[in-house]
Scaffold this motif. Structure first.
Motif, mmCIF file in Angstrom:
data_model
loop_
_atom_site.group_PDB
_atom_site.id
_atom_site.type_symbol
_atom_site.label_atom_id
_atom_site.label_comp_id
_atom_site.label_asym_id
_atom_site.label_seq_id
_atom_site.Cartn_x
_atom_site.Cartn_y
_atom_site.Cartn_z
ATOM 1 N N SER A 13 0.661 -1.093 -0.229
ATOM 2 C CA SER A 13 0.054 0.034 -0.118
ATOM 3 C C SER A 13 0.747 1.122 -0.109
ATOM 4 C CB SER A 13 -1.013 -0.022 1.230
ATOM 5 O OG SER A 13 -1.913 -1.105 1.038
ATOM 6 N N LEU A 54 -4.310 2.908 -10.191
ATOM 7 C CA LEU A 54 -4.844 2.228 -8.917
ATOM 8 C C LEU A 54 -6.210 1.780 -9.571
ATOM 9 C CD1 LEU A 54 -4.059 4.930 -6.114
ATOM 10 C CD2 LEU A 54 -2.338 2.906 -7.007
ATOM 11 N N ARG A 55 -6.463 0.522 -8.983
ATOM 12 C CA ARG A 55 -7.548 -0.133 -9.253
ATOM 13 C C ARG A 55 -8.801 0.282 -8.450
ATOM 14 N NH1 ARG A 55 -8.243 -1.697 -14.353
ATOM 15 N NH2 ARG A 55 -9.772 -3.465 -13.971
ATOM 16 N N ASN A 56 -8.758 -0.016 -7.110
ATOM 17 C CA ASN A 56 -9.742 0.535 -6.120
ATOM 18 C C ASN A 56 -8.908 0.834 -4.833
ATOM 19 O OD1 ASN A 56 -9.555 -1.969 -4.529
ATOM 20 N ND2 ASN A 56 -10.973 -2.819 -5.938
ATOM 21 N N GLY A 57 -9.560 1.548 -3.974
ATOM 22 C CA GLY A 57 -8.929 1.882 -2.709
ATOM 23 C C GLY A 57 -8.660 0.912 -1.560
ATOM 24 N N MET A 58 -9.391 -0.428 -1.807
ATOM 25 C CA MET A 58 -9.487 -1.294 -0.901
ATOM 26 C C MET A 58 -7.884 -1.746 -0.803
ATOM 27 S SD MET A 58 -11.903 -4.385 -0.763
ATOM 28 C CE MET A 58 -11.100 -5.946 -1.887
ATOM 29 N N GLU A 59 -7.514 -2.283 0.734
ATOM 30 C CA GLU A 59 -6.282 -2.591 1.236
ATOM 31 C C GLU A 59 -6.780 -4.144 1.594
ATOM 32 O OE1 GLU A 59 -4.135 -0.462 4.086
ATOM 33 O OE2 GLU A 59 -3.999 1.176 2.683
ATOM 34 N N LYS A 70 -2.461 -3.082 -2.235
ATOM 35 C CA LYS A 70 -3.463 -2.603 -3.230
ATOM 36 C C LYS A 70 -3.385 -3.196 -4.535
ATOM 37 C CE LYS A 70 -4.442 1.763 -0.674
ATOM 38 N NZ LYS A 70 -4.332 3.144 -0.855
ATOM 39 N N GLU A 73 -2.108 -1.033 -11.699
ATOM 40 C CA GLU A 73 -1.851 -1.323 -12.964
ATOM 41 C C GLU A 73 -0.645 -0.877 -13.367
ATOM 42 O OE1 GLU A 73 -4.882 1.336 -14.840
ATOM 43 O OE2 GLU A 73 -6.534 0.045 -14.273
#
Length: 148
Positions: A13, A54-59, A70, A73
Motif C-alpha cells: 500500500s 490504481l484499481r480501487n482503494g481497498m487494502e 492494493k 496497473e
C-alpha cells in the motif's frame, strides 16, 4: 510508440502510487501460503515496472507488507542502456547479452542497467545522439531506449 497494455498486480500500500517504478525480484517465502499469490506473482522476475493506475482503494492483508497491499496497473518500463553503436538501429530487435567489462568503468551502470536480463529480447525504440564517455574496451557506444 503506443503505451503497452498494463498488467494488474498487487503491491504494498505504501508503494501503490502512480509513477512509482520498481524491479520485481520474485516471491518472498511467505507468499507460498497466500491465497492471493496468483495476483501478486504475475510479473517477470528482475524486470522493471511503472505503476500507471490504481484499481480501487481497498487494502488487502499481506504477510509481507505491514500495511497490506492494493491492486495497481503496471507497465514494463523502457530501459536506458548503452550498446555498440554499430548495432544500434531504431526499431530493431535484439537479444541482450551483458558485456564483459570492468566494474570500475564509468559506463558500467549503463552497460548493465537494472531491470534488464541477459538472453531476453528487446526492441530498440530510440537511439540517442549524445556521445558516451570512453569505453574501457575501446568500443564506440550509443545510448538507447529498450522495450521488452
Amino acid at each position: 510508440m503506443a503505451e503497452p497494455d498494463f498488467v494488474i498486480t498487487l503491491i504494498g500500500s505504501k508503494l501503490a502510487v502512480p509513477g512509482n517504478e520498481f524491479i520485481y525480484r520474485g516471491p518472498a517465502a511467505e507468499c507460498e501460503k497466500c491465497k492471493l499469490k496468483n495476483i501478486c506473482l504475475n510479473l517477470d522476475k528482475n524486470k522493471k515496472y511503472r505503476i500507471v493506475g490504481l484499481r480501487n482503494g481497498m487494502e488487502l492483508d499481506c504477510l509481507v507488507h505491514d500495511t497490506g497491499v492494493k491492486a495497481v496497473e503496471v507497465v514494463a518500463c523502457p530501459i536506458i542502456a548503452v550498446m555498440e553503436s554499430r548495432k544500434a538501429f531504431n526499431g530493431s530487435r535484439m537479444t541482450y547479452e551483458a558485456p564483459d567489462c570492468d566494474k570500475e568503468c564509468v559506463n558500467f551502470a549503463l552497460c548493465h542497467p537494472d531491470g534488464i536480463a541477459s538472453g531476453e529480447k528487446y526492441t530498440i525504440c530510440e537511439v540517442f545522439s549524445e556521445e558516451i564517455g570512453p569505453c574501457g574496451k575501446g568500443l564506440t557506444l550509443k545510448k538507447v531506449e529498450l522495450r521488452p
